[in-house]
Design an enzyme around this catalytic site. Structure first.
Site, short mmCIF file in Angstrom:
data_model
loop_
_atom_site.label_atom_id
_atom_site.label_comp_id
_atom_site.label_asym_id
_atom_site.label_seq_id
_atom_site.Cartn_x
_atom_site.Cartn_y
_atom_site.Cartn_z
N GLY A 1 -3.82 -3.89 -2.58
CA GLY A 1 -4.21 -2.93 -1.54
C GLY A 1 -4.40 -1.52 -2.09
O GLY A 1 -5.05 -0.69 -1.46
N CYS B 1 0.31 -9.49 12.36
CA CYS B 1 0.26 -9.67 13.82
C CYS B 1 -0.65 -10.82 14.21
O CYS B 1 -1.13 -10.89 15.34
CB CYS B 1 -0.19 -8.39 14.51
SG CYS B 1 1.05 -7.10 14.39
N ARG C 1 0.84 -1.19 0.00
CA ARG C 1 0.00 0.00 0.00
C ARG C 1 0.88 1.25 0.00
O ARG C 1 1.85 1.32 0.73
CB ARG C 1 -0.91 0.00 1.23
CG ARG C 1 -2.18 -0.80 1.03
CD ARG C 1 -3.13 -0.62 2.18
NE ARG C 1 -2.93 -1.62 3.21
CZ ARG C 1 -2.55 -1.35 4.45
NH1 ARG C 1 -2.32 -0.10 4.81
NH2 ARG C 1 -2.40 -2.32 5.32
#
Ligand code: SPV
Ligand code: MN
Length: 652
Positions: free
Chosen positions: A249, A299, A112
């Site tokens: 993205g 994550c 992105r």
């Protein structure tokens, strides 16, 4: 022969709509473009009673000057046409396994583009901290200049989708214009078709619009004019323009481009558009409790959504609405655009299986081997010595122009696949009413502050101390230094299109008037010990989710910490045995769940400073952080900087 010399095969739609569906309807601007659209394409558009839609499409055909236009009704034939177009244009190549294809984004177009993604605002709008904005008038002028003739020699695809189930009161119809068959193909995998919704809704459709062009391509079919890569979000017209880029993205309108529009619409209408997974967690007696979870990239979001024994509704974008005193969540998508790095047969058995069966998958920016196989960083087996990747021809040890060694696949390499083949797909994944939300989880990568799992005292405490205070350490997948804490409220910071204060207020208000608001938790899979090693195994999260599920129903104990409620040792010991079949040592618990007062106080100071610089931050946020600070200081007076969980009293 160039890719445009050949005639495209006829789409041959069986669901050809009658051209005179709305006899009173004037063809408007589209009438003049009949030749470019073909009789069939023109008929498909005229079967939708919506002059605003027609004018929009006409405007961008005229401006972008594609050689021809293909209108997709979402029929199996039209979907197949786009699939084939992606091969014909060279944007994708077939791999050895049936249905598998590979796509490369340019070497400098792998993620992105934060810098060139702007929310357009009228002149004189006050600056919005943490939101990148641009002058609406000037930027619209700029991007329309760039778009002039940008599709010359290209085919334009006009596609209709729905963010969310069809029909559903929570869903948003969308129209995508693109000259990339890869983008249209990706969207056919990731989103529900929306042509019928447009026909049904006619002039009542409140739709999002996306215009994308990959611009000029190089010999590898990658966007060439990266210096002119622009992604502009026009809130006023609910339209996003994206040019000179292919990375999903930046280019797939319904993904993160739509999230920016949805956050704004949600704030006006009192619902939430979130960067969240949705999953079902099994409880005793076959009970299923639905969770949503926000995690920054890399994550553990997808691996949480794929947790063994649980079910997946979605892994990236959730819309949360209030209905009859409860919160309902829908997955805006129907597929996964997932990070492939690190996926292996032992840790990710469900994804592994899907990636190895025949069926429609687009691999992007992985290594393609000579035999039509694929390899990515962390895959089982040896690294192939050579192949083709996002840098072109590749061999072990290859370096880029800056002397940096090029890995076999990019760390942000992806797979695009529908949810249907997943054996853990939740039976209610497509429920038009959404699934009832029992809990919301905020996850982050934090080496030294947060315990592995903790429950907030109530909705406001959770929104403020877990969601709005979310910080995460940067990873190798993000440019810049590793291990630097980044502020990322609700893991939605990159997608904010409204002032941060307004976004937090909308979150706080959303909890009002609910009979039983979802419980809010934080999780942290990345806590480290003094030697730098992770304190938890990647499977431990399965236990945290079982404890949270029981807490939603008041069936597990908790201890009161100054920062929230944590699981008592006895409950975890039992759950480790039941879920993972192993012992959980008292010493491990004491280390993992000790309350780190000093680090927590430092975090509160950081977060306070941030919000002090944000205009219109709700007063309640400061009050809640002050209360937490007071509790921590008071506890430090009694126990010191590190509090053993064994010193905490049971929650009332
Ligand atoms: C993410 O980075 O959070 C993604 C991939 O889901 S992207 O489409 O790039 O946003
Ligand atoms: Mn995401």
């Amino acid at each position: 022969m160039s890719k445009f010399d050949r005639d495209p095969p006829s789409p041959g739609s069986k669901t050809r709509p009658a051209r005179s569906a709305f006899p009173g309807q004037s063809p408007g601007a589209l009438g003049a473009l009949r030749a470019k659209l073909g009789e069939e394409g023109y008929g498909k558009l005229m079967a939708i009673d919506n002059p605003i839609l027609h004018d929009f499409i006409a405007k961008y055909i005229e401006l972008c000057e594609p050689e021809r236009v293909f209108v997709s009704s979402g029929s199996p034939e039209d979907i197949e046409y786009i699939r084939e177009a992606a091969i014909r244009s060279g944007e994708e190549m077939r791999l050895a396994v049936e249905g598998h294809t590979i796509h490369f984004d340019g070497y400098w177009d792998q993620a992105r583009d934060r810098e060139n993604t702007l929310i357009l605002v009228p002149k004189g709008t006050a600056p919005m901290p943490y939101v990148r904005t641009g002058d609406r008038e000037e930027r619209l002028k700029e991007i329309h200049e760039i778009m002039k003739g940008i599709m010359r020699g290209h085919e334009m695809y006009v596609c209709f989708y729905s963010l969310g189930p069809t029909p559903s009161p929570f869903s948003i119809p969308c129209v995508q214009i693109t000259d990339s068959s890869y983008v249209a193909h990706s969207e056919n995998i990731l989103y529900r078709q929306g042509y019928e919704a447009f026909r049904r809704l006619g002039r009542a459709a409140r739709f999002f619009k996306f215009v994308h062009s990959q611009g000029e391509l190089d010999e590898r079919k990658c966007s060439k004019n990266i210096a002119k890569r622009r992604i502009y979000i026009d809130l006023e017209e609910e339209t996003v323009y994206s040019v000179n880029t292919q990375y999903g993205g930046n280019s797939i309108g319904l993904k993160k481009l739509s999230l920016r529009l949805a956050i704004r619409r949600a704030s006006k209408e009192g619902w939430l558009a979130e960067h969240m997974l949705i999953m079902g967690v099994r409880g005793p007696g076959g009970r299923r409790t639905y969770f949503t979870g926000a995690f920054p990239s890399l994550c553990g979001k997808t691996s949480t959504a794929m947790l063994e024994g649980e079910t997946i509704v979605g892994d990236d974008i959730a819309y949360l609405h209030k209905r009859g005193g409860e919160v309902r969540a829908i997955n805006a998508e129907k597929g996964i655009f997932g990070i492939i790095m690190g996926i292996n047969s032992r840790d990710d058995p469900i994804i592994w299986k899907v990636l190895h069966r025949p069926g429609e998958i687009i691999f992007s920016n992985v290594l393609m081997t000579e035999d039509g196989g694929v390899y990515w960083i962390g895959k089982d087996g040896p690294i192939p010595p050579r192949g083709h990747n996002h840098s072109g021809e590749w061999w072990i040890g290859k370096r880029d122009a800056n002397g940096k060694e090029i890995p076999p696949s990019h760390p942000n390499a992806r797979f695009t696949v529908g949810l249907e083949p997943f054996e853990n797909l939740d039976p209610r994944w497509d429920d038009p009413e959404g699934v009832p939300v029992g809990a919301i989880v905020y996850g982050s990568r934090d080496s030294d502050t947060l315990v592995p799992v903790e429950e907030a005292f109530d909705w406001e405490h959770g929104i403020v101390t877990k969601g709005a205070s979310l910080e995460s350490e940067t990873t190798a997948a993000v440019l810049g230094k590793e291990g630097v804490r980044e502020f990322n409220p609700m893991s939605n910071l990159d997608f904010l299109s409204i002032p941060l204060g307004e976004y937090i207020r909308n979150n706080l208000d959303f909890g009002k008037g609910l009979e039983k608001p979802p419980k809010i938790f934080s999780v942290n899979y990345f806590l480290r010990g003094r030697d730098g090693a992770f304190l938890n195994d990647r499977n431990d999260k399965r236990v945290w989710f079982k404890w949270m599920e029981l807490r939603v129903h008041g069936e597990a104990g908790a201890l009161d910490a100054p920062t929230g409620r944590i699981p008592p040792y006895e409950d975890l010991r039992r759950l480790f045995k039941e879920v993972l079949g192993r012992d959980y040592a008292e010493g491990d618990y004491a280390e993992q769940f000790k309350i780190r007062v000093r680090e927590n106080l430092a975090k509160i100071e950081r977060i306070m400073r941030i919000y002090e610089s944000v205009p219109d931050t709700p007063k309640r946020l400061f009050e809640i952080l002050e209360e937490q600070k007071r509790r921590l200081i008071e506890a430090r007076g009694r126990h010191g900087d590190y509090i053993s969980p064994f010193d905490l009293a049971p929650a009332r």
